[in-house]
Design a protein around this motif. Structure first.
Motif, PDB file in Angstrom:
ATOM      1  N   PRO A 138      97.200  43.930 -47.022  1.00  0.00           N
ATOM      2  CA  PRO A 138      97.617  43.178 -48.219  1.00  0.00           C
ATOM      3  C   PRO A 138      96.532  42.192 -48.641  1.00  0.00           C
ATOM      4  O   PRO A 138      95.857  41.594 -47.792  1.00  0.00           O
ATOM      5  CB  PRO A 138      98.877  42.451 -47.755  1.00  0.00           C
ATOM      6  CG  PRO A 138      98.748  42.337 -46.272  1.00  0.00           C
ATOM      7  CD  PRO A 138      97.993  43.564 -45.833  1.00  0.00           C
ATOM      8  N   MET A 139      96.340  42.063 -49.929  1.00  0.00           N
ATOM      9  CA  MET A 139      95.408  41.063 -50.460  1.00  0.00           C
ATOM     10  C   MET A 139      96.029  40.468 -51.713  1.00  0.00           C
ATOM     11  O   MET A 139      96.122  41.126 -52.747  1.00  0.00           O
ATOM     12  CB  MET A 139      94.040  41.665 -50.770  1.00  0.00           C
ATOM     13  CG  MET A 139      93.005  40.619 -51.185  1.00  0.00           C
ATOM     14  SD  MET A 139      91.394  41.325 -51.603  1.00  0.00           S
ATOM     15  CE  MET A 139      90.942  42.050 -50.030  1.00  0.00           C
ATOM     16  N   ASN A 140      96.474  39.243 -51.595  1.00  0.00           N
ATOM     17  CA  ASN A 140      97.149  38.539 -52.687  1.00  0.00           C
ATOM     18  C   ASN A 140      96.451  37.192 -52.823  1.00  0.00           C
ATOM     19  O   ASN A 140      96.699  36.266 -52.061  1.00  0.00           O
ATOM     20  CB  ASN A 140      98.632  38.374 -52.353  1.00  0.00           C
ATOM     21  CG  ASN A 140      99.448  37.864 -53.519  1.00  0.00           C
ATOM     22  OD1 ASN A 140      98.943  37.713 -54.626  1.00  0.00           O
ATOM     23  ND2 ASN A 140     100.722  37.593 -53.267  1.00  0.00           N
ATOM     24  N   ILE A 141      95.553  37.091 -53.807  1.00  0.00           N
ATOM     25  CA  ILE A 141      94.587  35.994 -53.897  1.00  0.00           C
ATOM     26  C   ILE A 141      95.095  34.901 -54.828  1.00  0.00           C
ATOM     27  O   ILE A 141      95.560  35.176 -55.936  1.00  0.00           O
ATOM     28  CB  ILE A 141      93.230  36.521 -54.401  1.00  0.00           C
ATOM     29  CG1 ILE A 141      92.720  37.664 -53.508  1.00  0.00           C
ATOM     30  CG2 ILE A 141      92.202  35.398 -54.462  1.00  0.00           C
ATOM     31  CD1 ILE A 141      91.563  38.438 -54.128  1.00  0.00           C
ATOM     32  N   TYR A 142      94.952  33.664 -54.379  1.00  0.00           N
ATOM     33  CA  TYR A 142      95.269  32.477 -55.184  1.00  0.00           C
ATOM     34  C   TYR A 142      93.952  31.893 -55.650  1.00  0.00           C
ATOM     35  O   TYR A 142      93.167  31.362 -54.867  1.00  0.00           O
ATOM     36  CB  TYR A 142      96.051  31.484 -54.332  1.00  0.00           C
ATOM     37  CG  TYR A 142      96.569  30.253 -55.047  1.00  0.00           C
ATOM     38  CD1 TYR A 142      97.592  30.351 -55.987  1.00  0.00           C
ATOM     39  CD2 TYR A 142      96.079  28.985 -54.737  1.00  0.00           C
ATOM     40  CE1 TYR A 142      98.098  29.214 -56.619  1.00  0.00           C
ATOM     41  CE2 TYR A 142      96.584  27.838 -55.362  1.00  0.00           C
ATOM     42  CZ  TYR A 142      97.589  27.961 -56.298  1.00  0.00           C
ATOM     43  OH  TYR A 142      98.096  26.838 -56.919  1.00  0.00           O
ATOM     44  N   GLU A 143      93.681  31.990 -56.962  1.00  0.00           N
ATOM     45  CA  GLU A 143      92.407  31.515 -57.512  1.00  0.00           C
ATOM     46  C   GLU A 143      92.506  30.025 -57.817  1.00  0.00           C
ATOM     47  O   GLU A 143      93.455  29.580 -58.466  1.00  0.00           O
ATOM     48  CB  GLU A 143      92.046  32.296 -58.776  1.00  0.00           C
ATOM     49  CG  GLU A 143      90.644  31.971 -59.286  1.00  0.00           C
ATOM     50  CD  GLU A 143      90.341  32.583 -60.633  1.00  0.00           C
ATOM     51  OE1 GLU A 143      89.151  32.748 -60.951  1.00  0.00           O
ATOM     52  OE2 GLU A 143      91.291  32.879 -61.399  1.00  0.00           O
ATOM     53  N   VAL A 144      91.497  29.273 -57.383  1.00  0.00           N
ATOM     54  CA  VAL A 144      91.553  27.808 -57.442  1.00  0.00           C
ATOM     55  C   VAL A 144      90.268  27.230 -58.035  1.00  0.00           C
ATOM     56  O   VAL A 144      89.165  27.637 -57.669  1.00  0.00           O
ATOM     57  CB  VAL A 144      91.763  27.207 -56.031  1.00  0.00           C
ATOM     58  CG1 VAL A 144      91.756  25.682 -56.079  1.00  0.00           C
ATOM     59  CG2 VAL A 144      93.068  27.703 -55.422  1.00  0.00           C
TER      60      VAL A 144
END
Length: 628
Positions: free
Chosen positions: A142-148
């Motif tokens: 799984p890859m679920n990225i939170y861009e900051v």
């Protein structure tokens, strides 16, 4: 002299484009006995000197190493924390103060002098994380990225920046609680202009001093890994800042940029393009990439603006530029990207190289051996634009524009895609994701929940920009923190609770990610019913009897007895209903159990019916399947 021989050897590798860790000798290096060594590349300079507060900003002349273009000096006067620059006299006799291209720290803006820093001595605690990373296959995880954007995630009451240490205390637990697997930081390399968001870089080896020290940044990375969160950082090898005291005409002539000013001048972005065919520039940039991976333990780099490196005519006013074959490909740029990815993957095969590439260039994620660029992933900007355009539309007209969703089925396996809802889509008048959605406030949230479910169910890894997780209404502003006050509103609270719930479903259900790039991972059960504005498909896991059924209703009209075709008869259960009252919907009582009989439907041997919520989505999985 042994030192000179060693530097001559290193300089030779640098000048032939093969010094991939040139940060080990170029720049400023402190030795145990208190001796400071300075080395800088300025091949056409008449003379170079180091100046700083340790010599009252007076020239300490440097000597060129055997006509290598690299200038050298050692001194016992420079101490940790001192500021310095290089005084470079060009062929025209003009003297200019220049930054150290290899500086690992700069003074706080508006100054841009480099700081004498010690070697990295961080004691890492992420051995277990790195070990697991080496053994994993990212495409099947799984890859679920939170861009900051660090400068605007949170700020103090007086509008001052948080520090890296404060982000470690607050951002990491927040991301962990909401179920994201990775954080992607917009550039943290030193940059003088806040409004550039870090994409107009000054330092290619220096973390920005806005948020604290390099050691604080390393602690942040370490703590992310201890929390089982990966870290990706945006990196910009195509162009550099326009400032004349930076890399531009470093030795008085085009040094890092193209000799041809038309190719060097990036008019659209107000920057200078790197000469990607120059051996020394390749050594510089690949060394920068490896610095962030080797020394800072990053899990990946998102390479910005790849299209600008692939095409000669990408910028305004360059429509007539062609290569030796008469087409618009930037052959040097293509070869550089292939070399970059080969070197990085040779050193760190478990590190992710991600392309932000906006054209239909073929083979971005193919191996270099097969003629590709060698990236691990490519942002699917076409999917992003089409999906957002569809969801922004009044539901009354969506059935006539179904191709905005279905066109992606044609090319979804052409590359290994990441599906982004990125910062670029929620700024400069484009509105936030929440504000893009049509209808009143209730329907906006319903649309947003459905779109996020569509994102997480569709094949490919995922990325969403900060603030979207609770439906911030205001579009992103880089000069102030997110609208955390929104979370006093029950609907925003419920949207945030939905994000956590759907992220947990995504993470826990293997079919949603383990065959993202295999055609066998997608079964098209009902993807051409534009008249009803509904859609259904199945995400298939590696095990044949392990799958997730996804059903979507893109209009605010409930669909009774909506039939869904499935591979097996048997018992099924609800994973998520976007119209659950807990998430801000209207359903107070959910259908949670379903039984599929052997009624064929849409090419599947079995089927069951559901009530498909208005402007909603369902995720359903099997619990007990019949044989056959």
């Amino acid at each position: 002299m042994v030192l000179q021989d060693t530097l001559a050897d290193k300089s030779y590798l640098f000048n032939t484009g093969r010094s991939f860790k040139s940060y080990g000798f170029l720049g400023c290096h402190m030795h145990d006995e208190g001796r400071a060594e300075f080395n800088v590349w300025a091949p056409n300079a008449k003379s170079v000197a180091v100046v700083g507060d340790f010599n009252d900003w007076q020239d300490s002349p440097m000597k060129q190493i055997e006509n290598t273009g690299i200038w050298h000096i050692e001194t016992n006067n420079a101490k940790l924390g001192n500021l310095y620059k290089f005084a470079v006299v060009g062929p025209d006799g003009k003297r200019n103060l220049k930054i150290d291209p290899y500086a690992t720290q700069f003074e706080r803006k508006p100054g841009d002098a480099a700081v004498v820093t010690p070697p990295i001595g961080h004691k890492w605690h992420d051995g277990l994380w790195l070990g697991r990373r080496k053994r994993s296959k990212p495409a099947q995880r799984p890859m679920n990225i939170y861009e900051v954007h660090l400068g605007s995630w949170k700020r103090h009451d007086d509008d001052s920046y948080y520090t890296y240490s404060e982000y470690a205390d607050e951002l990491i637990p927040y991301v962990k609680e909401l179920g994201y697997t990775h954080i992607e930081l917009m550039p943290v390399m030193e940059h003088p202009l806040d409004a550039s968001w870090g994409y107009q870089q000054l330092g290619y080896f220096a973390t920005t001093s806005r948020f604290g020290s390099r050691e604080d940044f390393l602690n942040f990375i370490d703590n992310c890994h201890l929390a089982n969160i990966g870290v990706i950082v945006d990196w910009v090898p195509g162009h550099f800042i326009r400032n004349y005291d930076a890399l531009y005409q470093y030795d008085g002539t085009p040094t890092f940029e193209y000799q041809d000013e038309n190719r060097a001048d990036n008019k659209g972005w107000g920057a200078w393009n790197f000469d990607l065919g120059k051996a020394q520039v390749q050594s510089f940039l690949i060394s920068s990439a490896l610095y962030w991976i080797d020394e800072c333990h990053l899990d990946g780099l998102r390479v910005d603006a790849v299209s600008n490196m692939l095409y000669l005519d990408y910028d305004v006013g360059k429509e007539n530029l062609v290569n030796k074959y008469g087409d618009n490909r930037n052959l040097e740029g293509i070869e550089f990207l292939q070399k970059l990815n080969q070197v990085v993957h040779q050193e760190h095969p478990d590190t992710l190289m991600i392309a932000e590439e906006s054209s239909a260039y073929k083979g971005v994620t193919d191996t270099v051996v097969d003629g590709g660029l060698g990236f691990d992933y490519k942002w699917n900007l076409g999917w992003m634009h089409d999906t957002l355009k569809f969801f922004e539309m009044d539901p009354l007209y969506r059935h006539d524009h179904y191709n905005l969703l279905t066109f992606a089925f044609v090319y979804m396996y052409n590359e290994k895609f990441i599906l982004p809802f990125s910062h670029d889509e929620v700024v400069h008048g484009k509105k936030s994701l929440m504000h893009k959605m049509p209808g009143d406030r209730y329907n906006q949230f319903a649309n947003l929940r459905t779109m996020i479910t569509y994102l997480l169910a569709f094949p490919g890894k995922k990325l969403t920009f900060m603030g979207s997780e609770w439906g911030q209404f205001l579009e992103w502003r880089d000069w102030s923190q997110l609208e955390w006050v929104d979370l006093k509103d029950p609907l925003n609270q419920k949207m945030q609770a939905f994000t956590k719930a759907i992220n947990d479903v995504y993470h826990d259900e293997r079919p949603l990610w383990e065959q993202d790039y295999e055609p066998e991972g997608m079964i098209y059960s009902n993807t051409d019913d534009n008249e009803s504005s509904t859609m259904g498909f199945i995400r298939q896991g590696k095990k044949k009897r392990q799958f997730v059924v996804a059903a979507f209703n893109f209009v605010p009209v409930e669909k009774q007895d909506y039939r869904i075709g499935v591979p097996y008869s048997g018992d099924y259960e609800l994973l998520i209903n976007t119209e659950d009252e807990r998430f801000g919907g209207t359903w107070t009582k959910l259908e949670t159990q379903f039984t599929a009989d052997k009624t064929p439907f849409n090419g599947q041997p079995a089927s069951f019916t559901v009530t498909l919520p208005a402007m909603g989505a369902l995720l359903i999985r099997p619990t007990k399947l019949n044989r056959g």
